[in-house]
Design a protein around this motif. Structure first.
Motif, PDB file in Angstrom:
ATOM      1  N   GLU A 215       0.829  -1.211   0.000  1.00 45.27           N
ATOM      2  CA  GLU A 215       0.000   0.000   0.000  1.00 45.27           C
ATOM      3  C   GLU A 215       0.867   1.266   0.000  1.00 45.27           C
ATOM      4  N   SER A 216       1.977   1.213   0.730  1.00 47.90           N
ATOM      5  CA  SER A 216       2.829   2.407   0.888  1.00 47.90           C
ATOM      6  C   SER A 216       3.617   2.740  -0.371  1.00 47.90           C
ATOM      7  N   GLY A 217       3.852   1.713  -1.196  1.00 49.63           N
ATOM      8  CA  GLY A 217       4.684   1.933  -2.386  1.00 49.63           C
ATOM      9  C   GLY A 217       6.171   1.991  -2.097  1.00 49.63           C
ATOM     10  N   CYS A 218       6.573   1.742  -0.849  1.00 48.35           N
ATOM     11  CA  CYS A 218       8.015   1.807  -0.549  1.00 48.35           C
ATOM     12  C   CYS A 218       8.732   0.584  -1.118  1.00 48.35           C
ATOM     13  N   ARG A 219      10.048   0.687  -1.201  1.00 48.69           N
ATOM     14  CA  ARG A 219      10.877  -0.469  -1.541  1.00 48.69           C
ATOM     15  C   ARG A 219      11.147  -1.209  -0.241  1.00 48.69           C
ATOM     16  N   TRP A 220      10.972  -2.534  -0.245  1.00 48.77           N
ATOM     17  CA  TRP A 220      11.092  -3.240   1.029  1.00 48.77           C
ATOM     18  C   TRP A 220      11.741  -4.605   0.887  1.00 48.77           C
ATOM     19  N   VAL A 221      12.280  -5.064   2.034  1.00 52.26           N
ATOM     20  CA  VAL A 221      12.812  -6.418   2.185  1.00 52.26           C
ATOM     21  C   VAL A 221      12.285  -6.928   3.523  1.00 52.26           C
ATOM     22  N   VAL A 222      11.825  -8.185   3.563  1.00 53.81           N
ATOM     23  CA  VAL A 222      11.397  -8.787   4.833  1.00 53.81           C
ATOM     24  C   VAL A 222      12.121 -10.118   5.013  1.00 53.81           C
ATOM     25  N   SER A 243      10.369  -6.572  -2.502  1.00 53.65           N
ATOM     26  CA  SER A 243       9.573  -5.980  -3.570  1.00 53.65           C
ATOM     27  C   SER A 243      10.432  -5.922  -4.827  1.00 53.65           C
ATOM     28  N   LYS A 244       9.808  -6.217  -5.965  1.00 52.74           N
ATOM     29  CA  LYS A 244      10.568  -6.278  -7.230  1.00 52.74           C
ATOM     30  C   LYS A 244      11.260  -4.964  -7.540  1.00 52.74           C
ATOM     31  N   ASN A 245      10.685  -3.872  -7.037  1.00 52.74           N
ATOM     32  CA  ASN A 245      11.282  -2.558  -7.324  1.00 52.74           C
ATOM     33  C   ASN A 245      12.393  -2.182  -6.343  1.00 52.74           C
ATOM     34  N   VAL A 246      12.914  -3.164  -5.587  1.00 49.49           N
ATOM     35  CA  VAL A 246      13.826  -2.835  -4.480  1.00 49.49           C
ATOM     36  C   VAL A 246      15.136  -2.181  -4.953  1.00 49.49           C
ATOM     37  N   GLY A 247      15.558  -2.499  -6.178  1.00 48.20           N
ATOM     38  CA  GLY A 247      16.718  -1.791  -6.730  1.00 48.20           C
ATOM     39  C   GLY A 247      18.066  -2.274  -6.239  1.00 48.20           C
ATOM     40  N   ILE A 248      18.091  -3.429  -5.595  1.00 52.41           N
ATOM     41  CA  ILE A 248      19.378  -4.046  -5.217  1.00 52.41           C
ATOM     42  C   ILE A 248      19.342  -5.494  -5.720  1.00 52.41           C
ATOM     43  N   PRO A 249      20.508  -6.057  -6.068  1.00 54.18           N
ATOM     44  CA  PRO A 249      20.521  -7.344  -6.792  1.00 54.18           C
ATOM     45  C   PRO A 249      20.398  -8.561  -5.868  1.00 54.18           C
ATOM     46  N   VAL A 250      19.271  -8.681  -5.179  1.00 53.55           N
ATOM     47  CA  VAL A 250      19.100  -9.751  -4.195  1.00 53.55           C
ATOM     48  C   VAL A 250      19.229 -11.133  -4.849  1.00 53.55           C
ATOM     49  N   GLU A 251      18.584 -11.286  -5.986  1.00 52.72           N
ATOM     50  CA  GLU A 251      18.568 -12.603  -6.634  1.00 52.72           C
ATOM     51  C   GLU A 251      19.968 -13.020  -7.084  1.00 52.72           C
ATOM     52  N   ARG A 252      20.724 -12.068  -7.608  1.00 51.88           N
ATOM     53  CA  ARG A 252      22.078 -12.386  -8.072  1.00 51.88           C
ATOM     54  C   ARG A 252      22.990 -12.752  -6.896  1.00 51.88           C
ATOM     55  N   ILE A 253      22.911 -11.990  -5.813  1.00 53.82           N
ATOM     56  CA  ILE A 253      23.756 -12.288  -4.652  1.00 53.82           C
ATOM     57  C   ILE A 253      23.338 -13.632  -4.046  1.00 53.82           C
ATOM     58  N   TYR A 254      22.027 -13.876  -3.976  1.00 58.44           N
ATOM     59  CA  TYR A 254      21.550 -15.182  -3.504  1.00 58.44           C
ATOM     60  C   TYR A 254      22.215 -16.297  -4.310  1.00 58.44           C
ATOM     61  N   SER A 255      22.255 -16.096  -5.639  1.00 60.74           N
ATOM     62  CA  SER A 255      22.795 -17.161  -6.502  1.00 60.74           C
ATOM     63  C   SER A 255      24.290 -17.351  -6.288  1.00 60.74           C
TER      64      SER A 255
END
Ligand code: EGV
Length: 384
Positions: A215-222, A243-255
């Motif tokens: 709802e807030s539209g913020c970029r988030w990680v939980v 959130s997909k719009n988070v703007g940091i490469p979470v998926e790449r670092i995970y990999s």
């Protein structure tokens, strides 16, 4: 004890986990916040069916096993909006691994100013500093009296990191406050990060956080965790959601770190979550209430002893002394093979704030909490 002696004792330990490691082999280990209570009869049945889960996992479709596990887990704790379009989820071996992946993802984008709750468990500041972050304390009492983030802190940071319910205080960020913080983060373009590892213990933390965040539209990680709840011998999942719009490469670092976690663990988590929904959660809360009452009732009449977190429903409880050093209480208890945590290192920005408190873990069989409470009572009377 002289200030010098106090400092020397706590300097001998680099972090809270070191105290916890020292306690691992002891019968009265009430140091770490991991789940070590007895299995309930229905949980024991799940454990006995682990070989079947192993066989079912062979040749099973991993994406389906993961989806079913996540759906059951998020559902039982009220996170109905998950999964939702525009969000991502990956499973890690532990919540600390999820935090490490998050921290490295921030650092990959040069986002190294972080506002972090104070106090909180010290491996969080250590993980964040480990990737080179500069930390700014978000003082918990100030946060709750304001109902939002101090604008001076918000202006300095790339991300805000909050643990709710907090460890060790048990303080919960309620829905209106989360909405206010998320709106602030959206406006300031700051990434809002929540560590909800202790969510399962407290119904007040089980409103739909993902709906508020979206709802807030913020970029988030939980970061969610199954590890604090059920006595599963370190078989657990730290869920990393963003959130997909988070703007940091979470998926790449995970990999870089993981291909994935075991489907056996995913199936096990799904079964423990199902059991929680069918009465296990109620029993878990009752168990924590019982253990908290044992501890408080055993110590409540002692002069100079109080409980600074009367509303805490989590699996840990702090005890405060008006006239004793927490490190001294810890030391005398340890010499009797009874282990708790001195609290200095939770106060990563001002360790002296923890000089008067110890933390006792409650996710243990009731008789161990009783024996520890009785030992604490003796030690307090002797030292007093
Ligand atoms: C608690 C310890 C580490 C952590 C214990 C904890 N994990 N050091 N990676 O799980 O409250 O005792 O959170």
């Amino acid at each position: 004890m002289s200030d010098e002696a106090v400092n020397e004792l706590s300097a001998a330990y680099v972090n809270l986990t070191q105290y916890e490691v020292e306690a691992l082999d002891s019968v009265l280990n009430l140091a770490d916040g991991h789940a070590r209570q007895d299995l309930t009869p229905s949980q024991l049945e799940i454990v006995q069916s682990l070989p079947d889960m192993w066989i079912q996992s062979i040749g099973g479709k991993l994406s389906e096993i993961e989806r079913d596990s996540a759906l059951q887990f998020f559902d039982v704790f009220g996170q109905y909006s998950h999964p939702a379009p525009g969000t991502e989820l990956l499973a890690c071996y532990s919540s600390s691994v999820a935090m490490e992946i998050f921290a490295r993802s921030l650092s990959a984008e040069g986002l190294l100013s972080i506002g972090l709750l104070h106090p909180t468990f010290d491996n969080i500041p250590d993980i964040l500093r480990g990737v080179g972050a500069t930390l700014f304390p978000v003082e918990e009492d100030d946060l709750h009296s304001r109902g939002c983030i101090d604008p001076d802190v918000l202006a300095r940071v790339d991300a805000i990191f909050l643990t709710t319910p907090n460890n060790p205080t048990g303080q919960v960020i309620d829905a209106p406050m989360l909405a206010a913080i998320a709106r602030q983060c959206a406006a300031a373009e700051v990434i809002l990060t929540l560590d909800t590892c202790f969510r399962g213990f407290d119904a007040r933390a089980q409103y739909d956080h993902y709906a508020v965040l979206r709802e807030s539209g913020c970029r988030w990680v939980v970061i969610e965790d199954t590890g604090k709840l059920w006595p599963t011998l370190e078989l657990k999942i730290g869920w990393l959601a963003w959130s997909k719009n988070v703007g940091i490469p979470v998926e790449r670092i995970y990999s870089d770190i993981l291909l994935g976690i075991s489907p056996v663990v995913m199936k096990m988590v799904q079964q423990f979550a199902r059991d929680a929904k069918e009465g296990g959660l109620h029993a878990l809360h009752a168990g924590m209430r019982e253990n908290r009452n044992i501890l408080r009732n055993t110590l409540h009449d002692l002069v100079g002893v109080d409980f600074p977190d009367p509303d805490n429903r989590g699996s840990v409880e702090r005890i405060r002394f008006s006239h004793l050093e927490s490190i001294r209480v810890w030391e005398v208890l340890r010499d009797r093979n009874v282990h708790v945590l001195p609290c200095q290192k939770f106060h990563w920005h001002r360790p002296d704030d923890g000089n008067d408190t110890v933390r006792v873990a409650l996710a243990r069989p009731a008789h161990k909490v009783r024996q520890t409470a009785e030992a604490l009572r003796e030690v307090i009377l002797e030292l007093g």
